[in-house]
Design a protein around this motif. Structure first.
Motif, PDB file in Angstrom:
ATOM      1  N   ILE A   2       0.838  -1.194   0.000  1.00  0.00           N
ATOM      2  CA  ILE A   2       0.000   0.000   0.000  1.00  0.00           C
ATOM      3  C   ILE A   2       0.878   1.251   0.000  1.00  0.00           C
ATOM      4  O   ILE A   2       1.703   1.451   0.895  1.00  0.00           O
ATOM      5  N   LYS A   3       0.711   2.076  -1.038  1.00  0.00           N
ATOM      6  CA  LYS A   3       1.503   3.291  -1.175  1.00  0.00           C
ATOM      7  C   LYS A   3       0.704   4.562  -0.900  1.00  0.00           C
ATOM      8  O   LYS A   3       1.289   5.646  -0.774  1.00  0.00           O
ATOM      9  N   HIS A   4      -0.634   4.430  -0.808  1.00  0.00           N
ATOM     10  CA  HIS A   4      -1.459   5.627  -0.672  1.00  0.00           C
ATOM     11  C   HIS A   4      -2.787   5.255  -0.008  1.00  0.00           C
ATOM     12  O   HIS A   4      -3.334   4.177  -0.265  1.00  0.00           O
ATOM     13  N   ILE A   5      -3.293   6.166   0.832  1.00  0.00           N
ATOM     14  CA  ILE A   5      -4.598   5.981   1.469  1.00  0.00           C
ATOM     15  C   ILE A   5      -5.541   7.064   0.958  1.00  0.00           C
ATOM     16  O   ILE A   5      -5.204   8.251   0.971  1.00  0.00           O
ATOM     17  N   THR A  98       2.016   6.981   5.581  1.00  0.00           N
ATOM     18  CA  THR A  98       1.701   6.778   4.171  1.00  0.00           C
ATOM     19  C   THR A  98       1.046   8.036   3.604  1.00  0.00           C
ATOM     20  O   THR A  98       0.226   8.664   4.282  1.00  0.00           O
ATOM     21  N   PRO A  99       1.364   8.440   2.369  1.00  0.00           N
ATOM     22  CA  PRO A  99       0.697   9.591   1.760  1.00  0.00           C
ATOM     23  C   PRO A  99      -0.810   9.401   1.701  1.00  0.00           C
ATOM     24  O   PRO A  99      -1.307   8.282   1.534  1.00  0.00           O
ATOM     25  N   LEU A 146     -10.397   8.627 -11.243  1.00  0.00           N
ATOM     26  CA  LEU A 146      -9.637   9.855 -11.472  1.00  0.00           C
ATOM     27  C   LEU A 146      -8.467   9.947 -10.496  1.00  0.00           C
ATOM     28  O   LEU A 146      -7.348  10.320 -10.885  1.00  0.00           O
ATOM     29  N   ALA A 147      -8.720   9.617  -9.233  1.00  0.00           N
ATOM     30  CA  ALA A 147      -7.661   9.674  -8.225  1.00  0.00           C
ATOM     31  C   ALA A 147      -6.511   8.736  -8.591  1.00  0.00           C
ATOM     32  O   ALA A 147      -5.330   9.125  -8.534  1.00  0.00           O
ATOM     33  N   ILE A 159      -5.512   1.893  -0.571  1.00  0.00           N
ATOM     34  CA  ILE A 159      -6.591   1.448   0.314  1.00  0.00           C
ATOM     35  C   ILE A 159      -7.506   2.645   0.568  1.00  0.00           C
ATOM     36  O   ILE A 159      -7.050   3.786   0.651  1.00  0.00           O
ATOM     37  N   VAL A 160      -8.794   2.376   0.653  1.00  0.00           N
ATOM     38  CA  VAL A 160      -9.807   3.419   0.784  1.00  0.00           C
ATOM     39  C   VAL A 160     -10.478   3.318   2.149  1.00  0.00           C
ATOM     40  O   VAL A 160     -10.692   2.222   2.668  1.00  0.00           O
TER      41      VAL A 160
END
Length: 215
Positions: A2-5, A98-99, A146-147, A159-160
């Protein structure tokens, strides 16, 4: 890895879903529609005000002549004036390395104002994806797509965190691992089961549980 939340805003970072339900159901009652706060939460939480008004027009609860363009900013203002953080949000965000980005059905300016109110604007770095940036908001997955495209990330790198039926439908529809957050004051009995049935990968009733997933 996971690189982004991707965080939803209303109901995950700020406790505005209950405020929105109070404000909009109150306005709808002035328009001759009998609706309670709980009715609104059950049927409309997570949808844009434009979509809600469109649905109610189609169902003949509101007149077709009603000027949506005028009404929506008035409702937004009522909610902005009463926005408040969900307890523990600052500590939760401070624990994450995490970003992060915000993905919301609300207008971008509204989300930026909310992040400023929370004093976390720097952490989000202006990374806000709004329903107004795509043809259709949640439950359509377009804003999540889009994100991903903008951030240059693959689905398995994200991950959301979502709280609503519309939000989870959108993120799962985009093929993203999603944690259902149940810590907002608008959450009612049975909501956990509803989000689970939509395909969440886990549920968190508070930020401590959420951090267990995110870390």
């Amino acid at each position: 890895m996971i690189k982004h939340i991707l965080f939803d805003c209303d109901g995950v970072l700020i406790d505005t879903e209950i405020v929105a339900a109070e404000v909009v159901s109150g306005w709808l009652n002035t328009q001759g529609m009998s609706i309670t706060v709980d009715d609104f939460i059950l049927n409309y939480t997570g949808k844009t005000f434009t979509d809600i008004i469109g649905i109610l027009k189609a169902e003949k609860h509101l007149p077709e002549s009603l000027d949506t363009v005028t009404i929506v900013p008035t409702l937004d203002r009522g909610i902005k004036d009463n926005m408040r953080p969900i307890n523990g949000v600052h500590q939760m965000l401070a624990s994450i390395k995490t970003p992060v980005s915000a993905v919301s059905n609300s207008a971008k300016d509204y989300v930026l104002e909310a992040l400023e109110m929370l004093h976390v604007s720097e952490q989000f770095g202006g990374r806000v994806f709004s329903a107004e940036m795509v043809p259709k908001g949640k439950p359509n997955p377009a804003v999540y797509e889009l994100a991903l495209e903008t951030l240059g990330l693959n689905k398995d790198e994200v991950i959301v965190v979502e709280d609503s039926v519309a939000g989870v439908t959108a993120s799962v529809g985009a093929g993203l691992k999603t944690i259902g957050y149940l810590g907002g004051s608008h959450i009612r009995e049975g909501h956990a089961e509803t989000l689970e049935a939509l395909g969440t990968s886990g549920l968190a009733t508070n930020y401590d549980e959420l951090l267990e997933y995110l870390q």
